[in-house]
Design a protein around this motif. Structure first.
Motif, mmCIF file in Angstrom:
data_model
loop_
_atom_site.group_PDB
_atom_site.id
_atom_site.type_symbol
_atom_site.label_atom_id
_atom_site.label_comp_id
_atom_site.label_asym_id
_atom_site.label_seq_id
_atom_site.Cartn_x
_atom_site.Cartn_y
_atom_site.Cartn_z
ATOM 1 N N PHE A 1 0.840 -1.197 0.000
ATOM 2 C CA PHE A 1 0.000 0.000 0.000
ATOM 3 C C PHE A 1 0.880 1.254 0.000
ATOM 4 O O PHE A 1 1.301 1.724 1.058
ATOM 5 C CB PHE A 1 -0.943 -0.029 1.207
ATOM 6 C CG PHE A 1 -1.919 -1.178 1.116
ATOM 7 C CD1 PHE A 1 -3.115 -1.021 0.455
ATOM 8 C CD2 PHE A 1 -1.622 -2.424 1.633
ATOM 9 C CE1 PHE A 1 -4.012 -2.069 0.313
ATOM 10 C CE2 PHE A 1 -2.495 -3.495 1.508
ATOM 11 C CZ PHE A 1 -3.699 -3.311 0.848
ATOM 12 N N ALA A 2 1.168 1.740 -1.196
ATOM 13 C CA ALA A 2 2.036 2.911 -1.312
ATOM 14 C C ALA A 2 1.241 4.185 -1.579
ATOM 15 O O ALA A 2 1.826 5.263 -1.693
ATOM 16 C CB ALA A 2 3.053 2.677 -2.441
ATOM 17 N N ALA A 3 -0.087 4.066 -1.711
ATOM 18 C CA ALA A 3 -0.887 5.265 -2.031
ATOM 19 C C ALA A 3 -0.927 6.223 -0.853
ATOM 20 O O ALA A 3 -0.885 5.808 0.306
ATOM 21 C CB ALA A 3 -2.313 4.848 -2.403
ATOM 22 N N VAL B 1 -3.390 8.015 0.656
ATOM 23 C CA VAL B 1 -4.852 8.103 0.701
ATOM 24 C C VAL B 1 -5.262 9.286 1.584
ATOM 25 O O VAL B 1 -4.703 9.475 2.667
ATOM 26 C CB VAL B 1 -5.431 6.786 1.283
ATOM 27 C CG1 VAL B 1 -6.948 6.822 1.293
ATOM 28 C CG2 VAL B 1 -4.913 5.580 0.506
ATOM 29 N N ALA B 2 -6.239 10.050 1.128
ATOM 30 C CA ALA B 2 -6.725 11.165 1.959
ATOM 31 C C ALA B 2 -7.436 10.588 3.181
ATOM 32 O O ALA B 2 -8.233 9.653 3.064
ATOM 33 C CB ALA B 2 -7.684 12.029 1.147
ATOM 34 N N ASP B 3 -7.113 11.116 4.329
ATOM 35 C CA ASP B 3 -7.717 10.584 5.561
ATOM 36 C C ASP B 3 -9.197 10.934 5.678
ATOM 37 O O ASP B 3 -9.957 10.203 6.298
ATOM 38 C CB ASP B 3 -6.975 11.128 6.786
ATOM 39 C CG ASP B 3 -5.570 10.567 6.861
ATOM 40 O OD1 ASP B 3 -5.425 9.338 6.735
ATOM 41 O OD2 ASP B 3 -4.607 11.354 7.021
ATOM 42 N N PRO C 1 -12.287 5.148 4.706
ATOM 43 C CA PRO C 1 -11.866 3.814 5.148
ATOM 44 C C PRO C 1 -10.343 3.713 5.084
ATOM 45 O O PRO C 1 -9.721 4.314 4.203
ATOM 46 C CB PRO C 1 -12.518 2.872 4.137
ATOM 47 C CG PRO C 1 -12.802 3.711 2.934
ATOM 48 C CD PRO C 1 -13.027 5.111 3.438
ATOM 49 N N ASP C 2 -9.746 2.998 6.026
ATOM 50 C CA ASP C 2 -8.310 2.732 5.973
ATOM 51 C C ASP C 2 -8.131 1.432 5.191
ATOM 52 O O ASP C 2 -8.452 0.349 5.687
ATOM 53 C CB ASP C 2 -7.731 2.630 7.389
ATOM 54 C CG ASP C 2 -6.215 2.609 7.352
ATOM 55 O OD1 ASP C 2 -5.644 1.853 6.539
ATOM 56 O OD2 ASP C 2 -5.585 3.354 8.138
ATOM 57 N N ILE C 3 -7.647 1.558 3.971
ATOM 58 C CA ILE C 3 -7.588 0.407 3.055
ATOM 59 C C ILE C 3 -6.570 -0.618 3.563
ATOM 60 O O ILE C 3 -6.843 -1.823 3.630
ATOM 61 C CB ILE C 3 -7.237 0.882 1.630
ATOM 62 C CG1 ILE C 3 -8.262 1.940 1.189
ATOM 63 C CG2 ILE C 3 -7.212 -0.285 0.652
ATOM 64 C CD1 ILE C 3 -7.825 2.777 0.007
ATOM 65 N N LEU C 4 -5.400 -0.131 3.951
ATOM 66 C CA LEU C 4 -4.351 -1.015 4.480
ATOM 67 C C LEU C 4 -4.854 -1.779 5.705
ATOM 68 O O LEU C 4 -4.736 -3.011 5.780
ATOM 69 C CB LEU C 4 -3.112 -0.174 4.838
ATOM 70 C CG LEU C 4 -2.044 -0.808 5.723
ATOM 71 C CD1 LEU C 4 -1.450 -2.050 5.098
ATOM 72 C CD2 LEU C 4 -0.927 0.208 6.021
ATOM 73 N N GLY D 1 2.785 -1.746 4.401
ATOM 74 C CA GLY D 1 2.318 -0.368 4.356
ATOM 75 C C GLY D 1 3.489 0.591 4.267
ATOM 76 O O GLY D 1 4.654 0.206 4.454
ATOM 77 N N PHE D 2 3.197 1.823 3.993
ATOM 78 C CA PHE D 2 4.184 2.894 3.980
ATOM 79 C C PHE D 2 3.882 3.855 5.118
ATOM 80 O O PHE D 2 2.731 4.013 5.510
ATOM 81 C CB PHE D 2 4.146 3.662 2.653
ATOM 82 C CG PHE D 2 5.067 3.076 1.623
ATOM 83 C CD1 PHE D 2 4.759 1.872 1.018
ATOM 84 C CD2 PHE D 2 6.239 3.722 1.274
ATOM 85 C CE1 PHE D 2 5.619 1.307 0.081
ATOM 86 C CE2 PHE D 2 7.107 3.171 0.341
ATOM 87 C CZ PHE D 2 6.797 1.974 -0.259
ATOM 88 N N LYS E 1 2.933 2.256 13.858
ATOM 89 C CA LYS E 1 1.990 2.027 12.744
ATOM 90 C C LYS E 1 1.883 0.550 12.397
ATOM 91 O O LYS E 1 0.818 0.063 12.040
ATOM 92 C CB LYS E 1 2.445 2.834 11.532
ATOM 93 C CG LYS E 1 1.349 3.080 10.547
ATOM 94 C CD LYS E 1 1.606 4.290 9.686
ATOM 95 C CE LYS E 1 1.383 5.593 10.411
ATOM 96 N NZ LYS E 1 1.525 6.771 9.570
ATOM 97 N N LYS F 1 -1.897 -0.736 12.352
ATOM 98 C CA LYS F 1 -2.482 -1.120 11.057
ATOM 99 C C LYS F 1 -2.642 -2.636 10.939
ATOM 100 O O LYS F 1 -3.367 -3.104 10.068
ATOM 101 C CB LYS F 1 -1.609 -0.629 9.907
ATOM 102 C CG LYS F 1 -1.403 0.873 9.876
ATOM 103 C CD LYS F 1 -2.498 1.579 9.130
ATOM 104 C CE LYS F 1 -2.140 3.046 8.933
ATOM 105 N NZ LYS F 1 -3.167 3.762 8.168
#
Ligand code: C5P
Length: 236
Positions: free
Chosen positions: A105-107, A109-111, A138-141, A157-158, A172, A176
């Motif tokens: 998951f390198a995107a 993503v807007a929180d 949603p938290d995809i990771l 994750g990143f 994290k 996560k």
């Protein structure tokens, strides 16, 4: 004509390597969360690192699905690229791409998103700025990492941090529920944002490895080599 044919042949080429027969999902780029038809909320992300990882995984023989937010990059050769706009669309596309052996998951993503995006362009009014009511995305990771069925064997994750990079990445990893975190320093002095180079730390359950500053392509290749070794040895 000839050039187009060459590019097509490369895109369709089958790569063979240590990830042949493995399915890999990669997210990349920002997400855009609409405020109205012309405005959106987004994080800064060029998508360079995520796209490089997808390409490196394909070159290692994997069957790769790249779920990408809006970026100014070509689709990597040999990769199935799904284009999305928002975090919710990204989650749907990732769920659709499961099952997979590895998910990275390198995107960026807007929180948050605007609770009620307007269907018409919000007009400027003399009374001042409109108030935006935000709601959590949603938290995809975390969603994928906490799955009981269809959880990929390796979930990565990143963590983009501006201070206490490794300390925050370790926290994290637990919050996560993922197996590895790639932590990178995105403070202004690092020049990572939109740049060609990246300095990262690989944080796993068993320790921290700090990799030298290198190009995003080299970070991608080093990561995919580690992933292939972990999958082969069933290490996590
Ligand atoms: O919580 P934070 O955004 O710092 O976490 C970063 C990691 O979580 C990245 O791997 C990012 O792709 C992922 N993430 C996600 N969905 C979100 C927020 C972050 O997949 N809504």
């Amino acid at each position: 004509m000839e050039i187009a044919a060459t590019v097509e042949t490369l895109a369709a080429r089958d790569f063979h390597g240590p990830l042949t027969g493995r399915r890999v999902i990669v997210t990349s780029g920002p997400t855009h969360e609409p405020i109205d038809p012309v405005r959106y909320i987004a994080n800064r992300s060029s998508g360079k690192q995520g796209h490089a990882i997808a390409e490196a995984a394909a070159q290692a023989g994997a069957d790769v699905t790249l779920v990408s937010g809006p970026v100014n990059l070509p689709d990597p050769p040999g990769v199935k690229t799904v284009h999305v706009e928002s975090a919710r669309d990204m989650l749907v596309a990732v769920e659709k791409a499961l099952p997979a052996d590895v998910a990275i998951f390198a995107a960026a993503v807007a929180d948050w998103r605007v609770a009620q995006a307007d269907s018409q362009k919000i007009k400027k009014a003399a009374g001042g700025a409109p108030e935006l009511s935000l709601t959590e995305n949603p938290d995809i990771l975390a969603t994928v990492a906490h799955k009981t069925a269809k959880r990929p064997q390796l979930v990565i994750g990143f963590a983009a941090e501006t201070e206490k990079v490794v300390e925050h990445a370790k926290a994290k990893l637990n919050s996560k529920g993922c197996d590895w975190i790639i932590a990178n320093d995105v403070s202004a002095k690092s020049g990572v944002m939109g740049g060609e180079d990246n300095t990262v730390h690989l944080v796993t359950g068993s320790g921290v490895e700090s990799w030298p500053k290198q190009s995003k392509d080299d970070v991608a290749r080093q990561l995919i080599t580690r992933v292939a070794a972990a999958i082969a040895g069933q290490l996590q």
